[in-house]
Design a protein around this motif. Structure first.
Motif, PDB file in Angstrom:
ATOM      1  N   TYR A  36       0.809  -1.227  -0.084  1.00 36.60           N
ATOM      2  CA  TYR A  36      -0.046  -0.080   0.045  1.00 36.60           C
ATOM      3  C   TYR A  36       0.823   1.100   0.052  1.00 36.60           C
ATOM      4  O   TYR A  36       1.640   1.346   1.161  1.00 36.60           O
ATOM      5  N   HIS A  39       4.275   1.038   1.859  1.00 36.69           N
ATOM      6  CA  HIS A  39       4.386   0.247   2.773  1.00 36.69           C
ATOM      7  C   HIS A  39       4.199  -1.412   2.491  1.00 36.69           C
ATOM      8  O   HIS A  39       3.131  -1.719   1.656  1.00 36.69           O
ATOM      9  N   VAL A  41       3.375  -4.891   2.785  1.00 33.20           N
ATOM     10  CA  VAL A  41       2.802  -5.794   3.592  1.00 33.20           C
ATOM     11  C   VAL A  41       2.878  -7.118   3.555  1.00 33.20           C
ATOM     12  O   VAL A  41       3.085  -7.877   4.344  1.00 33.20           O
ATOM     13  N   PRO A  60       1.311 -11.642  14.888  1.00 28.93           N
ATOM     14  CA  PRO A  60       0.838 -10.419  15.191  1.00 28.93           C
ATOM     15  C   PRO A  60      -0.177  -9.531  14.670  1.00 28.93           C
ATOM     16  O   PRO A  60      -0.127  -9.824  13.143  1.00 28.93           O
ATOM     17  N   SER A  61      -0.672  -8.778  15.352  1.00 27.38           N
ATOM     18  CA  SER A  61      -1.593  -7.765  14.595  1.00 27.38           C
ATOM     19  C   SER A  61      -0.728  -6.910  13.554  1.00 27.38           C
ATOM     20  O   SER A  61       0.305  -6.579  13.626  1.00 27.38           O
ATOM     21  N   GLY A  62      -1.253  -6.919  12.196  1.00 31.19           N
ATOM     22  CA  GLY A  62      -0.666  -6.155  11.122  1.00 31.19           C
ATOM     23  C   GLY A  62       0.309  -6.948  10.199  1.00 31.19           C
ATOM     24  O   GLY A  62       1.007  -6.470   9.360  1.00 31.19           O
ATOM     25  N   SER A  63       0.398  -8.191  10.676  1.00 31.62           N
ATOM     26  CA  SER A  63       1.276  -9.047   9.968  1.00 31.62           C
ATOM     27  C   SER A  63       0.825  -9.340   8.635  1.00 31.62           C
ATOM     28  O   SER A  63       1.656 -10.150   7.560  1.00 31.62           O
ATOM     29  N   GLY A  64      -0.446  -9.219   8.252  1.00 31.52           N
ATOM     30  CA  GLY A  64      -0.580  -9.620   6.922  1.00 31.52           C
ATOM     31  C   GLY A  64      -1.801 -10.666   6.702  1.00 31.52           C
ATOM     32  O   GLY A  64      -2.050 -11.010   5.636  1.00 31.52           O
ATOM     33  N   LYS A  65      -2.193 -11.193   7.593  1.00 31.11           N
ATOM     34  CA  LYS A  65      -3.191 -12.128   7.715  1.00 31.11           C
ATOM     35  C   LYS A  65      -4.596 -12.043   6.865  1.00 31.11           C
ATOM     36  O   LYS A  65      -4.909 -12.902   6.001  1.00 31.11           O
ATOM     37  N   THR A  66      -5.277 -10.916   7.257  1.00 33.97           N
ATOM     38  CA  THR A  66      -6.340 -10.552   6.520  1.00 33.97           C
ATOM     39  C   THR A  66      -5.991 -10.340   5.062  1.00 33.97           C
ATOM     40  O   THR A  66      -6.928 -10.636   4.275  1.00 33.97           O
ATOM     41  N   THR A  67      -4.875  -9.581   4.960  1.00 34.38           N
ATOM     42  CA  THR A  67      -4.504  -9.253   3.609  1.00 34.38           C
ATOM     43  C   THR A  67      -4.385 -10.628   2.633  1.00 34.38           C
ATOM     44  O   THR A  67      -5.170 -10.571   1.360  1.00 34.38           O
ATOM     45  N   GLU A 198     -11.245 -14.560  11.734  1.00 39.89           N
ATOM     46  CA  GLU A 198     -11.436 -14.339  13.000  1.00 39.89           C
ATOM     47  C   GLU A 198     -13.092 -14.338  13.278  1.00 39.89           C
ATOM     48  O   GLU A 198     -13.720 -13.378  13.703  1.00 39.89           O
TER      49      GLU A 198
HETATM   50  N1  LIG Z   1      -6.606  -0.880   2.368  1.00 33.64           N
HETATM   51  C1  LIG Z   1      -5.470  -0.638   3.098  1.00 33.64           C
HETATM   52  N2  LIG Z   1      -4.709   0.640   2.881  1.00 33.64           N
HETATM   53  C2  LIG Z   1      -3.569   0.657   3.612  1.00 33.64           C
HETATM   54  N3  LIG Z   1      -3.043  -0.111   4.358  1.00 33.64           N
HETATM   55  C3  LIG Z   1      -3.592  -1.408   4.594  1.00 33.64           C
HETATM   56  C4  LIG Z   1      -4.693  -1.407   3.961  1.00 33.64           C
HETATM   57  N4  LIG Z   1      -5.214  -2.703   4.296  1.00 33.64           N
HETATM   58  C5  LIG Z   1      -4.243  -3.084   5.429  1.00 33.64           C
HETATM   59  N5  LIG Z   1      -3.310  -2.302   5.435  1.00 33.64           N
HETATM   60  C6  LIG Z   1      -2.020  -2.542   6.189  1.00 33.64           C
HETATM   61  O1  LIG Z   1      -1.755  -3.782   5.946  1.00 33.64           O
HETATM   62  C7  LIG Z   1      -1.104  -4.448   7.220  1.00 33.64           C
HETATM   63  C8  LIG Z   1      -1.462  -5.931   7.290  1.00 33.64           C
HETATM   64  O2  LIG Z   1      -2.937  -5.726   7.735  1.00 33.64           O
HETATM   65  P1  LIG Z   1      -3.940  -6.807   7.602  1.00 33.64           P
HETATM   66  O3  LIG Z   1      -5.381  -6.313   8.034  1.00 33.64           O
HETATM   67  O4  LIG Z   1      -3.659  -7.703   6.655  1.00 33.64           O
HETATM   68  O5  LIG Z   1      -3.216  -7.332   9.356  1.00 33.64           O
HETATM   69  P2  LIG Z   1      -3.849  -8.661  10.151  1.00 33.64           P
HETATM   70  O6  LIG Z   1      -2.516  -9.770  10.282  1.00 33.64           O
HETATM   71  O7  LIG Z   1      -4.991  -9.222   9.672  1.00 33.64           O
HETATM   72  O8  LIG Z   1      -4.039  -7.859  11.655  1.00 33.64           O
HETATM   73  P3  LIG Z   1      -5.088  -8.172  12.527  1.00 33.64           P
HETATM   74  O9  LIG Z   1      -4.696  -9.472  13.454  1.00 33.64           O
HETATM   75  O10 LIG Z   1      -4.856  -7.166  13.685  1.00 33.64           O
HETATM   76  O11 LIG Z   1      -6.529  -8.323  12.146  1.00 33.64           O
HETATM   77  C9  LIG Z   1      -1.360  -3.403   8.375  1.00 33.64           C
HETATM   78  O12 LIG Z   1      -0.188  -2.499   8.373  1.00 33.64           O
HETATM   79  C10 LIG Z   1      -2.425  -2.571   7.792  1.00 33.64           C
HETATM   80  O13 LIG Z   1      -2.503  -1.338   8.205  1.00 33.64           O
END
Ligand SMILES: Nc1ncnc2c1ncn2[C@@H]1O[C@H](COP(=O)(O)OP(=O)(O)OP(=O)(O)O)[C@@H](O)[C@H]1O
Ligand SMILES: [Mg+2]
Length: 277
Positions: A36, A39, A41, A60-67, A198
């Motif tokens: 992004y 950044h 990811v 951890p939170s922000g590690s990219g799982k949802t992505t 989740e």
């Molecule tokens: N649409 C977006 N625009 C900019 N940055 C994004 C976007 N979506 C996700 N990110 C960034 O990508 C990184 C990974 O996000 P993601 O949601 O995949 O993390 P996660 O591992 O699922 O975290 P969590 O456990 O908190 O759900 C984060 O730093 C987030 O801020």
């Protein structure tokens, strides 16, 4: 922020077609990058999931799982690399010259049919009754006959224990019931892959076990492939054969739940598990 288009990749530069190698993972991330802006990811992420495998993603939170799940659901586009599903590129199409180019909307809609996703916040259609929530996509996306879709919806509501709620609106259901409808809705598309992000985090504690039991039943009694992000480590242990630990957009380590939860190799995994267990 708009995502930049992925560059054309020559087929020769891409990983060998998994079919051609005789090994056929159902899902294969091949050096997948997701950015992004500046950044990064996901950082040249490689992993595979076998057909019928149940994989838990932790980190951890922000590690990219949802992505990762959103890329698989084609709700996001890769910045580079290729996602393969069932031997075909999910994120790309082959041009007559053999190059891979980013897939257009039409192909993405096709790819999406193979994959179902259940979200933390249920995301049911609030203006539709339970039955319609489940029949909407099979009828309008798959072109299924309405009667057939309703029969299937009734079977699925039976499976998730909500036969009595067929005419309710989502607002008349508990969180646990809404999540069961969301699971039935995802299964109504007969997906090959079920993505779970989740799915119990927004539920009252006493409703969590029922939804997790349902998912365990689905994992045991169907041949669906599951990718599951969860903080419920007992569920991960019960349901999955493989756990992938992510940090900073890469796989830190992977292994059986037994191995990862009791004898992790990496300090980062130990730190993470100490924080969440
Ligand atoms: N649409 C977006 N625009 C900019 N940055 C994004 C976007 N979506 C996700 N990110 C960034 O990508 C990184 C990974 O996000 P993601 O949601 O995949 O993390 P996660 O591992 O699922 O975290 P969590 O456990 O908190 O759900 C984060 O730093 C987030 O801020
Ligand atoms: Mg997330």
């Amino acid at each position: 922020m708009a995502t930049e288009p992925a560059p054309l990749r020559k087929i020769a530069d891409a990983a060998p077609d998994p079919l051609a190698t005789g090994v056929e993972p159902l899902v294969r991330f091949d050096k997948v990058v997701k950015r992004y802006g500046d950044h990064v990811v996901l950082d040249e992420l490689d992993f595979t999931v076998r057909r019928g495998e149940h994989v838990t993603l932790i980190g951890p939170s922000g590690s990219g799982k949802t992505t990762i799940l959103r890329l698989l659901m084609t709700l996001e586009k890769v910045s580079d690399g290729v996602i393969w599903v069932d031997g075909s590129p999910l994120s790309h199409v082959r041009t007559p010259s053999g190059a891979l180019k980013p897939a257009g909307e039409k192909q993405l809609r096709e790819s999406r049919k193979k994959i179902g996703m259940v979200f933390q916040q249920f995301n049911l259609f609030p203006n539709m009754k339970v039955l319609q929530n489940i029949t909407e996509a099979p009828v309008n996306v798959l072109g299924m006959d309405k009667d057939e879709a309703e029969t299937r919806a009734r079977e699925l509501l039976d499976l998730v224990g909500l036969s009595g709620k067929i005419d309710a609106h989502p607002s008349q259901l508990s969180g646990g019931q809404q999540q069961r409808v969301a699971i039935a809705r995802a299964l109504a598309m007969r997906p090959e892959i079920l993505l779970l992000d989740e799915v119990t985090s927004a539920l009252d504690p006493e409703l969590v076990a029922g939804v997790l039991d349902l998912l365990c039943d689905i994992a045991r009694n169907t041949n669906i492939t599951m990718l599951c992000v969860t903080h419920e480590m007992n569920f991960a242990r019960d349901v999955s054969e493989k756990v992938l630990m992510f940090d900073a957009g890469r796989v830190v380590e992977s292994g059986s739940p037994e191995k990862i939860f009791t004898d992790p190799e990496h300090e980062r995994t130990r730190e993470f598990l100490n924080a969440v267990l």
